[in-house]
Scaffold this motif. Structure first.
Motif, PDB file in Angstrom:
ATOM      1  N   THR A 175       0.782  -1.281   0.111  1.00 21.83           N
ATOM      2  CA  THR A 175      -0.012  -0.163   0.017  1.00 21.83           C
ATOM      3  C   THR A 175       0.720   1.285  -0.122  1.00 21.83           C
ATOM      4  OG1 THR A 175      -1.627  -1.242   1.316  1.00 21.83           O
ATOM      5  CG2 THR A 175      -1.716   1.350   1.225  1.00 21.83           C
ATOM      6  N   LEU A 176       1.806   1.345   0.874  1.00 18.51           N
ATOM      7  CA  LEU A 176       2.715   2.307   0.975  1.00 18.51           C
ATOM      8  C   LEU A 176       3.537   2.638  -0.477  1.00 18.51           C
ATOM      9  CD1 LEU A 176       4.412   1.722   4.412  1.00 18.51           C
ATOM     10  CD2 LEU A 176       2.594   3.646   3.664  1.00 18.51           C
ATOM     11  N   LEU A 189       4.722   6.115  -0.863  1.00 21.40           N
ATOM     12  CA  LEU A 189       5.193   6.515   0.585  1.00 21.40           C
ATOM     13  C   LEU A 189       6.201   5.600   0.819  1.00 21.40           C
ATOM     14  CD1 LEU A 189       1.754   7.010   2.009  1.00 21.40           C
ATOM     15  CD2 LEU A 189       3.201   8.696   1.207  1.00 21.40           C
ATOM     16  N   ASP A 190       7.025   6.086   2.044  1.00 20.02           N
ATOM     17  CA  ASP A 190       8.222   5.217   2.423  1.00 20.02           C
ATOM     18  C   ASP A 190       7.789   4.301   3.324  1.00 20.02           C
ATOM     19  OD1 ASP A 190      10.853   4.860   2.946  1.00 20.02           O
ATOM     20  OD2 ASP A 190      10.651   5.993   4.795  1.00 20.02           O
ATOM     21  N   TYR A 191       8.481   2.980   2.853  1.00 19.44           N
ATOM     22  CA  TYR A 191       8.637   1.804   3.725  1.00 19.44           C
ATOM     23  C   TYR A 191       9.848   1.504   4.279  1.00 19.44           C
ATOM     24  CZ  TYR A 191       9.738  -1.108   0.160  1.00 19.44           C
ATOM     25  OH  TYR A 191      10.620  -1.808  -1.080  1.00 19.44           O
ATOM     26  N   GLU A 192      10.757   2.070   3.746  1.00 18.59           N
ATOM     27  CA  GLU A 192      12.137   1.770   4.007  1.00 18.59           C
ATOM     28  C   GLU A 192      12.719   2.206   5.509  1.00 18.59           C
ATOM     29  OE1 GLU A 192      14.900   1.118   1.343  1.00 18.59           O
ATOM     30  OE2 GLU A 192      13.301   0.618  -0.005  1.00 18.59           O
ATOM     31  N   ALA A 193      12.015   3.273   5.982  1.00 19.66           N
ATOM     32  CA  ALA A 193      12.462   3.631   7.233  1.00 19.66           C
ATOM     33  C   ALA A 193      11.960   2.520   8.225  1.00 19.66           C
ATOM     34  CB  ALA A 193      11.781   4.961   7.539  1.00 19.66           C
ATOM     35  N   ALA A 220       6.532  -2.588  15.848  1.00 18.77           N
ATOM     36  CA  ALA A 220       7.411  -1.740  15.630  1.00 18.77           C
ATOM     37  C   ALA A 220       7.447  -1.104  14.134  1.00 18.77           C
ATOM     38  CB  ALA A 220       8.899  -2.294  15.838  1.00 18.77           C
ATOM     39  N   PHE A 221       7.326  -2.098  13.137  1.00 14.67           N
ATOM     40  CA  PHE A 221       7.229  -1.658  11.713  1.00 14.67           C
ATOM     41  C   PHE A 221       6.112  -0.983  11.412  1.00 14.67           C
ATOM     42  CE2 PHE A 221       6.643  -2.468   7.242  1.00 14.67           C
ATOM     43  CZ  PHE A 221       7.698  -2.587   6.860  1.00 14.67           C
ATOM     44  N   ILE A 222       5.078  -1.196  11.999  1.00 14.25           N
ATOM     45  CA  ILE A 222       3.756  -0.505  11.798  1.00 14.25           C
ATOM     46  C   ILE A 222       3.907   0.789  12.344  1.00 14.25           C
ATOM     47  CG2 ILE A 222       1.384  -0.150  12.412  1.00 14.25           C
ATOM     48  CD1 ILE A 222       1.182  -3.512  12.142  1.00 14.25           C
ATOM     49  N   GLU A 223       4.354   1.132  13.689  1.00 16.27           N
ATOM     50  CA  GLU A 223       4.493   2.407  14.092  1.00 16.27           C
ATOM     51  C   GLU A 223       5.570   3.180  13.282  1.00 16.27           C
ATOM     52  OE1 GLU A 223       5.897   1.498  18.156  1.00 16.27           O
ATOM     53  OE2 GLU A 223       3.967   1.342  18.949  1.00 16.27           O
ATOM     54  N   ALA A 224       6.689   2.579  12.904  1.00 17.75           N
ATOM     55  CA  ALA A 224       7.610   3.459  12.015  1.00 17.75           C
ATOM     56  C   ALA A 224       6.887   3.782  10.802  1.00 17.75           C
ATOM     57  CB  ALA A 224       8.842   2.572  11.820  1.00 17.75           C
ATOM     58  N   ALA A 225       6.209   2.917  10.063  1.00 16.53           N
ATOM     59  CA  ALA A 225       5.514   3.324   9.023  1.00 16.53           C
ATOM     60  C   ALA A 225       4.548   4.571   9.044  1.00 16.53           C
ATOM     61  CB  ALA A 225       4.849   1.995   8.330  1.00 16.53           C
ATOM     62  N   LEU A 226       3.819   4.438  10.160  1.00 21.71           N
ATOM     63  CA  LEU A 226       3.058   5.433  10.484  1.00 21.71           C
ATOM     64  C   LEU A 226       3.607   6.674  10.587  1.00 21.71           C
ATOM     65  CD1 LEU A 226       0.224   3.444  12.316  1.00 21.71           C
ATOM     66  CD2 LEU A 226       0.191   4.249  10.035  1.00 21.71           C
ATOM     67  N   SER A 227       4.712   6.741  11.301  1.00 19.09           N
ATOM     68  CA  SER A 227       4.945   7.929  12.014  1.00 19.09           C
ATOM     69  C   SER A 227       5.931   8.489  10.760  1.00 19.09           C
ATOM     70  CB  SER A 227       6.346   7.734  12.929  1.00 19.09           C
ATOM     71  OG  SER A 227       7.289   7.008  12.787  1.00 19.09           O
ATOM     72  N   ALA A 228       6.400   7.838   9.965  1.00 25.36           N
ATOM     73  CA  ALA A 228       7.196   8.159   8.517  1.00 25.36           C
ATOM     74  C   ALA A 228       6.162   8.679   7.690  1.00 25.36           C
ATOM     75  CB  ALA A 228       8.060   7.250   8.020  1.00 25.36           C
ATOM     76  N   ASN A 229       4.956   8.397   7.420  1.00 24.02           N
ATOM     77  CA  ASN A 229       3.948   8.722   6.483  1.00 24.02           C
ATOM     78  C   ASN A 229       2.835   9.195   7.212  1.00 24.02           C
ATOM     79  OD1 ASN A 229       5.282   7.397   4.265  1.00 24.02           O
ATOM     80  ND2 ASN A 229       5.392   5.726   5.515  1.00 24.02           N
ATOM     81  N   ALA A 230       2.651  10.523   7.554  1.00 26.96           N
ATOM     82  CA  ALA A 230       1.614  11.092   8.145  1.00 26.96           C
ATOM     83  C   ALA A 230       0.464  11.277   7.189  1.00 26.96           C
ATOM     84  CB  ALA A 230       2.077  12.243   8.993  1.00 26.96           C
ATOM     85  N   ARG A 231      -0.223  10.356   6.761  1.00 28.81           N
ATOM     86  CA  ARG A 231      -1.391  10.365   6.075  1.00 28.81           C
ATOM     87  C   ARG A 231      -2.585   9.930   6.716  1.00 28.81           C
ATOM     88  NH1 ARG A 231      -1.796   9.001  -0.414  1.00 28.81           N
ATOM     89  NH2 ARG A 231      -4.232   9.043  -0.478  1.00 28.81           N
ATOM     90  N   PRO A 232      -3.654  10.606   6.922  1.00 29.11           N
ATOM     91  CA  PRO A 232      -4.945  10.483   7.818  1.00 29.11           C
ATOM     92  C   PRO A 232      -5.574   9.153   7.129  1.00 29.11           C
ATOM     93  CG  PRO A 232      -5.102  12.590   6.605  1.00 29.11           C
ATOM     94  CD  PRO A 232      -3.714  12.267   6.258  1.00 29.11           C
ATOM     95  N   ASP A 233      -5.508   8.965   5.907  1.00 25.51           N
ATOM     96  CA  ASP A 233      -6.471   7.805   5.472  1.00 25.51           C
ATOM     97  C   ASP A 233      -5.481   6.472   5.203  1.00 25.51           C
ATOM     98  OD1 ASP A 233      -4.753   8.870   3.293  1.00 25.51           O
ATOM     99  OD2 ASP A 233      -6.465   8.539   1.940  1.00 25.51           O
TER     100      ASP A 233
END
Length: 120
Positions: free
Chosen positions: A27-28, A33-37, A63-76
């Motif tokens: 999806t990212l 969007l970035d998933y590498e972080a 940890a992966f989900i938290e990092a992906a969400l913090s690196a990609n602040a997209r509300p949807d």
């Protein structure tokens, strides 16, 4: 592709299929969007997530989900990822749910056999 663990002892060791993270990565990627972080923080590569039967620890998944969400602040983002989860993604557990006679039976099956899925 590599396989990392014996699936027979996976539930005993608290390991889970990496499929949920692959869906997030796809999806990212499609959204540009970035998933590498998230990969670098958790040490989980895209090739590992694409390996059928690859197992991860629950703390790695969180940890992966938290990092992906913090690196990609997209509300949807949660909505867009969630739309990709259909009964087939959950394997035999999803099949059992979709074949239930009614909602109560589906809930009973879901609870009784939760270990067959990658859901928390």
């Amino acid at each position: 592709m590599e396989k990392n663990n014996n699936t027979d002892s996976a539930a005993q060791a608290g390991l889970r299929p990496a499929l949920g993270l692959l869906i997030l990565c796809q999806t990212l990627e499609e959204l540009g969007l970035d998933y590498e972080a998230a990969s670098s923080i958790t040490g989980l590569s895209r090739s590992q997530l694409e390996t059928p039967g690859y197992l991860i620890r629950s703390d790695q998944e969180i940890a992966f989900i938290e990092a992906a969400l913090s690196a990609n602040a997209r509300p949807d983002l949660a909505y867009l990822v969630g739309r990709r989860y259909h009964f087939g993604v959950f394997g035999i557990w999803g099949l059992a749910l979709i074949c239930s006679e009614n909602l109560l039976q589906a809930f009973q099956i879901a609870q009784e056999f939760i270990e067959l899925t990658h859901s928390f």
